[in-house]
Design a protein around this motif. Structure first.
Motif: not given
Length: 114
Positions: A55-62, A76-86, A99-109
Motif C-alpha cells: 500500500r502507498y499514498y500518492y499526492n499529485n497536488e504539486f 507504523w501504519s501510513i496515514s494521509q496526514g504525511w502527504v498533506t503536510a511535513g 509525493l509517494f508515501y510507502t508502507e513498510h511490509r508487515y505494518y498497517g495493511q
C-alpha cells in the motif's frame, strides 16, 4: 576540507531552484489517492516470482514536473496526514513533484502473508 565542500554544495544548488508559487495557485486539491503495487516477496532470490500488494499514498497536488519525492514508511501504519503536510510535502511543493508515501511490509495493511 571535504566536509566544507559537502556542506556548501547543497546550499549552492538551492540557488538554482525557482521559489514555488503560493499554494493558492495550485488547482489540484484533495488529490491524495490510496494505491496498491505488487512487489517482489523476496528480492534476494530472482527465481522466486511471488509478489504481494504494498500500500502507498500518492499526492499529485504539486506534480507539474518529472520529479518525485518518496517518503518511506517505517514501523507504523501510513496515514494521509504525511502527504498533506511535513518535510516531504514541502519538498514536493518546492520542486513541483509528485509525493509517494510507502508502507513498510508487515505494518498497517501491507501484509506479505495471506
Amino acid at each position: 576540507m571535504w566536509s566544507i565542500f559537502l556542506l556548501i554544495t547543497p546550499i549552492l544548488a538551492l540557488g538554482t531552484i525557482e521559489p514555488p508559487p503560493p499554494v493558492s495557485e495550485y488547482v489540484n486539491r484533495n488529490t491524495i489517492e490510496e494505491r496498491w503495487l505488487n512487489v517482489s516477496l523476496n528480492q534476494f532470490d530472482a527465481s522466486n516470482t511471488e509478489t504481494f500488494p504494498m500500500r502507498y499514498y500518492y499526492n499529485n497536488e504539486f506534480a507539474t514536473s518529472d520529479h518525485i519525492v518518496i517518503y518511506v514508511g517505517g514501523e507504523w501504519s501510513i496515514s494521509q496526514g504525511w502527504v498533506t503536510a511535513g518535510l516531504a510535502y514541502e519538498l514536493a511543493r518546492t520542486i513541483r513533484a509528485g509525493l509517494f508515501y510507502t508502507e513498510h511490509r508487515y505494518y498497517g495493511q501491507t501484509r506479505p502473508t495471506r
